[in-house]
Design a protein around this motif. Structure first.
Motif, mmCIF file in Angstrom:
data_model
loop_
_atom_site.group_PDB
_atom_site.id
_atom_site.type_symbol
_atom_site.label_atom_id
_atom_site.label_comp_id
_atom_site.label_asym_id
_atom_site.label_seq_id
_atom_site.Cartn_x
_atom_site.Cartn_y
_atom_site.Cartn_z
ATOM 1 N N SER A 328 32.628 -69.035 100.014
ATOM 2 C CA SER A 328 33.908 -69.626 100.413
ATOM 3 C C SER A 328 33.741 -70.494 101.655
ATOM 4 O O SER A 328 34.425 -71.508 101.814
ATOM 5 C CB SER A 328 34.932 -68.523 100.675
ATOM 6 N N GLY A 331 32.577 -73.858 100.702
ATOM 7 C CA GLY A 331 33.476 -74.553 99.794
ATOM 8 C C GLY A 331 33.304 -74.241 98.329
ATOM 9 O O GLY A 331 33.870 -74.936 97.489
ATOM 10 N N THR A 343 36.923 -68.707 103.810
ATOM 11 C CA THR A 343 37.702 -69.934 104.026
ATOM 12 C C THR A 343 38.354 -69.940 105.407
ATOM 13 O O THR A 343 38.449 -70.995 106.045
ATOM 14 C CB THR A 343 38.784 -70.071 102.945
ATOM 15 N N SER A 346 35.674 -70.963 107.769
ATOM 16 C CA SER A 346 35.361 -72.384 107.625
ATOM 17 C C SER A 346 36.421 -73.255 108.295
ATOM 18 O O SER A 346 36.094 -74.238 108.974
ATOM 19 C CB SER A 346 35.239 -72.737 106.140
ATOM 20 N N GLU A 347 37.688 -72.905 108.112
ATOM 21 C CA GLU A 347 38.766 -73.677 108.732
ATOM 22 C C GLU A 347 38.758 -73.529 110.248
ATOM 23 O O GLU A 347 39.077 -74.469 110.975
ATOM 24 C CB GLU A 347 40.109 -73.230 108.168
#
Length: 390
Positions: A328, A331, A343, A346-347
């Motif tokens: 995740s 991506g 995610t 990552s954000e």
């Protein structure tokens, strides 16, 4: 030599017998449970896992927000902040806090609940200042030099009145104004779902595949283990990328990838255990009495290998969670607006310097979950090892 004086020794009267003090007899599983309960790190891991499951299942029902609710006016709000109090000429007080990263003021009540963003006057782009009116009182936000500060009309700096926790968004908000706590809980659901799939796959495929290969031996074992070696030589990341060509990115692709290749380590371990156990006398006796292969595996061999199987299963679960988070993160996992710990990480990397709290919570969740399962695995390894039995 005994330290007891000879005078203290007395003969028992005729007809009496000595009472022998002995500890109660415990079965293998009772002794294993006792040793597991005495292992504090393992019990801490079990407690954390249970709380995580309960929070993931029932936590979102107690929140007024969902993982996809956006409010750009309340973006990047921290979980705690310095509050300021301004009193106008009529005695009315306004509490607010300054988000020094985006130069916005947010009104809060005495309980720490965020009421909304405060609208100021026109910005002076040359002096880098913006006035805010509170009745007849004016406070100027000066961001010409960092960190930004609030200045009163007489030039004095407005000092904060104290710290306050964000009671509306306990973990703050992300760059789209979404509640980080709710997204954390939904991320826990995805991680636990991946762990559940990994457990089922290892149990129903890895255990029986390795058990059959180890018990049958010969050419059957050679063919089955060559197939395992072929699968294990394909990097999991490459395998998932290849799946993305056929399937869309998302949780289903991660589940299929983990479900199709994650059982090979379990199969190898079970095969090794069965190879050592099938030479025991009780297996030969069962075979002599006409027991079928399935009965010998399910009633004799696998139950005697359950200790290493449980330990290995516990150790492989955090690996599956980490794989999902990594996919995740790059991506290849769940697609927005779905939330997973990968995610979220990552954000948060994009805004790490300005809002480090957004990275702290998912990173801490991944780390604590992996620690909990590893502590539990270590505790089960010690508890199920018959060499430690007393």
């Amino acid at each position: 030599m005994s330290d007891i004086a000879p005078a203290m020794w007395e003969k028992l009267p005729a007809g009496e017998t000595a009472a022998i003090a002995s500890a109660p007899s415990l079965t293998y599983w009772q002794d294993a449970r006792r040793r597991l309960w005495a292992n504090k790190p393992a019990m801490a891991g079990i407690t954390f896992i249970i709380l995580l499951i309960l929070a993931a299942l029932f936590g979102p029902f107690f929140s007024p927000f969902t993982y996809y609710d956006q409010n750009l006016k309340l973006a990047n709000i921290p979980p705690a902040f310095d509050t300021y109090t301004v009193t106008d000429g009529q005695g009315a007080s306004t509490r607010f806090f300054l988000n020094a990263s985006n130069f916005n003021l947010y009104e809060v009540d005495s309980g720490g609940h965020v009421l909304g963003i405060l609208r100021g006057e026109r910005k002076d782009m040359i002096k880098k200042a913006q006035p805010f009116k509170f009745g007849d009182q004016t406070v100027t936000l000066d961001y010409s030099k960092l960190p930004a500060k609030l200045v009163l009309p007489d030039g004095a700096e407005l000092r904060p009145s104290g710290w306050s926790w964000n009671m509306t968004y306990l973990f703050g908000t992300d760059q789209l104004g979404r509640d980080v706590l709710v997204r954390q809980l939904y991320g826990a659901r995805i991680s636990l779902a991946v762990a559940f799939v990994a457990t089922l796959v290892n149990f129903f495929i890895g255990i029986f595949y390795g058990g059959i290969a180890g018990y049958m031996g010969g050419k059957t074992d050679a063919v089955m283990m060559r197939f395992v070696e072929i699968i294990s030589t394909i990097p999991l990341t490459l395998y998932v990328i290849l799946l993305m060509v056929v399937l869309n990115s998302g949780l289903i692709s991660i589940v299929i990838a983990i479900g199709s290749v994650f059982w090979v380590d379990m199969a190898r371990i079970v095969r090794g255990q069965i190879l050592s156990l099938k030479q025991q006398d009780y297996v030969a006796a069962a075979r002599t009495m006409g027991a079928s292969t399935s009965r010998i595996l399910t009633r004799h061999l696998l139950p005697n290998a359950i200790g290493p199987i449980i330990v290995t299963l516990t150790m492989l679960i955090p690996s599956a969670i980490f794989i999902e988070s990594f996919m995740s993160f790059i991506g290849l996992g769940v697609t927005p607006p779905l939330a997973s710990w990968g995610t979220l990480t990552s954000e948060a990397v994009e805004t790490l310097r300005a809002y480090p709290h957004q990275l702290f919570f998912p990173a801490a969740a991944i780390s604590l979950t992996m620690f909990a399962f590893n502590f539990l695995g270590d505790g089960l390894r010690d508890a199920l090892d018959p060499r430690f039995r007393k």
